[in-house]
Design a protein around this motif. Structure first.
Motif, PDB file in Angstrom:
ATOM      1  N   LYS A   1      49.348 -35.697  25.531  1.00 26.63           N
ATOM      2  CA  LYS A   1      50.428 -36.136  24.736  1.00 26.63           C
ATOM      3  C   LYS A   1      50.336 -35.353  23.454  1.00 26.63           C
ATOM      4  N   CYS A   2      51.294 -34.119  23.506  1.00 23.27           N
ATOM      5  CA  CYS A   2      51.254 -33.393  22.217  1.00 23.27           C
ATOM      6  C   CYS A   2      52.652 -33.018  22.320  1.00 23.27           C
ATOM      7  N   GLU A   3      53.278 -33.078  21.208  1.00 24.72           N
ATOM      8  CA  GLU A   3      54.580 -32.564  20.850  1.00 24.72           C
ATOM      9  C   GLU A   3      54.749 -30.935  20.678  1.00 24.72           C
ATOM     10  N   LYS A   4      53.593 -30.508  20.425  1.00 24.77           N
ATOM     11  CA  LYS A   4      53.537 -29.131  19.960  1.00 24.77           C
ATOM     12  C   LYS A   4      53.211 -28.407  21.186  1.00 24.77           C
ATOM     13  N   ARG A   5      54.406 -27.915  22.095  1.00 25.79           N
ATOM     14  CA  ARG A   5      54.146 -27.169  23.321  1.00 25.79           C
ATOM     15  C   ARG A   5      54.963 -26.179  22.946  1.00 25.79           C
ATOM     16  N   PHE A   6      54.393 -24.913  22.977  1.00 27.27           N
ATOM     17  CA  PHE A   6      55.065 -23.524  22.830  1.00 27.27           C
ATOM     18  C   PHE A   6      54.965 -22.660  24.136  1.00 27.27           C
ATOM     19  N   TYR A   7      56.389 -22.023  24.240  1.00 26.15           N
ATOM     20  CA  TYR A   7      56.326 -21.225  25.509  1.00 26.15           C
ATOM     21  C   TYR A   7      56.523 -19.961  25.342  1.00 26.15           C
ATOM     22  N   SER A   8      56.438 -19.426  23.826  1.00 30.22           N
ATOM     23  CA  SER A   8      56.339 -17.908  23.397  1.00 30.22           C
ATOM     24  C   SER A   8      55.403 -17.865  22.393  1.00 30.22           C
ATOM     25  N   TYR A   9      54.815 -16.597  22.386  1.00 29.28           N
ATOM     26  CA  TYR A   9      53.868 -16.243  21.247  1.00 29.28           C
ATOM     27  C   TYR A   9      54.539 -16.455  19.904  1.00 29.28           C
ATOM     28  N   TRP A  10      55.491 -16.172  19.647  1.00 26.66           N
ATOM     29  CA  TRP A  10      56.090 -16.041  18.308  1.00 26.66           C
ATOM     30  C   TRP A  10      56.368 -17.392  17.673  1.00 26.66           C
ATOM     31  N   LYS A  11      56.894 -18.262  18.515  1.00 30.10           N
ATOM     32  CA  LYS A  11      57.067 -19.691  18.194  1.00 30.10           C
ATOM     33  C   LYS A  11      55.489 -20.347  17.580  1.00 30.10           C
ATOM     34  N   TRP A  12      54.529 -19.975  18.631  1.00 25.18           N
ATOM     35  CA  TRP A  12      53.366 -20.362  18.190  1.00 25.18           C
ATOM     36  C   TRP A  12      52.754 -19.698  16.982  1.00 25.18           C
ATOM     37  N   ARG A  13      53.240 -18.801  16.717  1.00 20.14           N
ATOM     38  CA  ARG A  13      52.525 -17.759  15.718  1.00 20.14           C
ATOM     39  C   ARG A  13      53.430 -18.486  14.396  1.00 20.14           C
ATOM     40  N   SER A  14      54.460 -18.558  14.568  1.00 18.29           N
ATOM     41  CA  SER A  14      55.298 -19.344  13.579  1.00 18.29           C
ATOM     42  C   SER A  14      54.595 -20.724  13.142  1.00 18.29           C
ATOM     43  N   TYR A  15      54.416 -21.525  13.939  1.00 23.20           N
ATOM     44  CA  TYR A  15      53.596 -22.743  13.880  1.00 23.20           C
ATOM     45  C   TYR A  15      52.228 -22.441  13.128  1.00 23.20           C
ATOM     46  N   VAL A  16      51.368 -21.620  13.668  1.00 21.76           N
ATOM     47  CA  VAL A  16      50.181 -21.289  12.856  1.00 21.76           C
ATOM     48  C   VAL A  16      50.435 -20.893  11.324  1.00 21.76           C
ATOM     49  N   GLU A  17      51.386 -19.938  11.284  1.00 22.50           N
ATOM     50  CA  GLU A  17      51.469 -19.176   9.965  1.00 22.50           C
ATOM     51  C   GLU A  17      51.943 -20.507   8.814  1.00 22.50           C
ATOM     52  N   GLU A  18      52.868 -21.512   9.429  1.00 18.09           N
ATOM     53  CA  GLU A  18      53.348 -22.811   8.512  1.00 18.09           C
ATOM     54  C   GLU A  18      52.153 -23.466   8.032  1.00 18.09           C
ATOM     55  N   LYS A  19      51.227 -23.731   9.275  1.00 20.50           N
ATOM     56  CA  LYS A  19      49.868 -24.479   8.775  1.00 20.50           C
ATOM     57  C   LYS A  19      48.862 -23.672   7.978  1.00 20.50           C
ATOM     58  N   LEU A  20      48.901 -22.501   8.060  1.00 23.16           N
ATOM     59  CA  LEU A  20      48.179 -21.664   7.070  1.00 23.16           C
ATOM     60  C   LEU A  20      48.654 -21.474   5.625  1.00 23.16           C
ATOM     61  N   ARG A  21      49.979 -21.659   5.723  1.00 24.16           N
ATOM     62  CA  ARG A  21      50.457 -21.548   4.133  1.00 24.16           C
ATOM     63  C   ARG A  21      50.205 -22.820   3.487  1.00 24.16           C
ATOM     64  N   ASN A  22      49.917 -23.681   4.066  1.00 25.32           N
ATOM     65  CA  ASN A  22      49.242 -24.945   3.548  1.00 25.32           C
ATOM     66  C   ASN A  22      48.032 -24.762   2.714  1.00 25.32           C
ATOM     67  N   LEU A  23      47.299 -23.745   3.197  1.00 24.44           N
ATOM     68  CA  LEU A  23      45.890 -23.236   2.392  1.00 24.44           C
ATOM     69  C   LEU A  23      46.278 -22.466   1.299  1.00 24.44           C
ATOM     70  N   ASN A  24      46.552 -23.373   0.102  1.00 20.67           N
ATOM     71  CA  ASN A  24      47.118 -22.523  -1.091  1.00 20.67           C
ATOM     72  C   ASN A  24      45.881 -21.716  -1.694  1.00 20.67           C
ATOM     73  N   ASN A  25      44.672 -22.326  -1.483  1.00 22.63           N
ATOM     74  CA  ASN A  25      43.586 -21.906  -2.165  1.00 22.63           C
ATOM     75  C   ASN A  25      42.982 -20.674  -1.513  1.00 22.63           C
ATOM     76  N   PRO A  26      42.859 -19.505  -2.369  1.00 20.33           N
ATOM     77  CA  PRO A  26      42.468 -18.256  -1.879  1.00 20.33           C
ATOM     78  C   PRO A  26      40.687 -18.569  -1.274  1.00 20.33           C
ATOM     79  N   ILE A  27      40.170 -19.146  -1.991  1.00 20.49           N
ATOM     80  CA  ILE A  27      38.849 -19.367  -1.413  1.00 20.49           C
ATOM     81  C   ILE A  27      39.013 -19.862  -0.256  1.00 20.49           C
ATOM     82  N   LEU A  28      39.491 -20.965  -0.139  1.00 15.98           N
ATOM     83  CA  LEU A  28      39.541 -21.680   1.060  1.00 15.98           C
ATOM     84  C   LEU A  28      40.144 -20.930   2.274  1.00 15.98           C
ATOM     85  N   CYS A  29      41.109 -20.061   1.956  1.00 14.52           N
ATOM     86  CA  CYS A  29      41.414 -19.102   3.008  1.00 14.52           C
ATOM     87  C   CYS A  29      40.457 -18.311   3.551  1.00 14.52           C
ATOM     88  N   ASP A  30      39.808 -17.513   2.518  1.00 20.73           N
ATOM     89  CA  ASP A  30      38.658 -16.670   2.879  1.00 20.73           C
ATOM     90  C   ASP A  30      37.470 -17.636   3.696  1.00 20.73           C
TER      91      ASP A  30
END
Length: 193
Positions: free
Chosen positions: A53-82
């Motif tokens: 039961k998950c609303e995040k069902r992606f049928y294309s790589y690009w939509k999934w990639r956009s979803y991941v990029e959006e989540k990763l943008r929330n890591l504003n701290n460069p040390i946390l990203c690394d």
């Protein structure tokens, strides 16, 4: 104690769970993210898809990639990203090692066990020809044992291959995540490959 590449102190499996909990608090439940990735790749059984039961069902790589990029943008701290990149890299290496171990040792070991029984069966047929064993009883016993062993080896090989495929899928998942993270934050990520 072992200091891993990502800077965490790794003592036991409980420490790995602490790492997972830390990243879950940061918005990255890697088990759930992996299910999303498996759905994207078509690597989920019908039963799993119906149960999931998950609303995040992606049928294309690009939509999934956009979803991941959006989540990763929330890591504003460069040390946390690394740190996250190193965590993912460590997980990817673990999957590679596990898959290599399974394919290198388990399949040949099972083949050796099956081959040794085949050799014993061939030897027992030579005993039958020598008149040592009752022919119908010996043949039936050996055939039944060979059939049972064959079924057992088939089931075990199927499980080992399924496990190898699962670990290869996880390795690709981590690789894709790392690649997206590196593309999004090229200056902050310091993975050496």
């Amino acid at each position: 104690k072992y200091k891993g590449k990502c800077g965490f102190m790794i003592k036991r499996e409980s420490d790995e769970k602490k790492q997972q909990e830390f990243w879950k608090e940061c918005g990255f439940d890697m088990n759930e993210e992996f299910k999303i990735y498996r759905f994207l790749c078509g690597n989920m059984s019908k039963r799993e898809r119906k149960k999931w039961k998950c609303e995040k069902r992606f049928y294309s790589y690009w939509k999934w990639r956009s979803y991941v990029e959006e989540k990763l943008r929330n890591l504003n701290n460069p040390i946390l990203c690394d740190e996250f990149a190193h965590y993912l890299n460590l997980r990817q290496e673990g999957e590679e090692e596990y898959g290599m171990t399974l394919s290198t040792f388990m399949i040949p070991a099972m083949a050796a066990i099956f081959a040794s029984y085949i050799m014993k069966t061939v030897d027992s047929f030579s005993d039958i020809n020598d008149g040592v064993t009752n022919i119908p009883l010996g043949v039936m016993t050996n055939l039944m044992i060979a059939l049972a062993l064959g079924i057992f080896v088939y089931i075990m090989l199927k499980q080992v291959i399924k496990s190898i495929e699962q670990h290869n899928m996880k390795k690709c998942f981590y690789k894709d995540y790392i690649q997206i993270l590196e593309n999004l934050y090229p200056k902050e990520i310091s993975l050496r490959r």
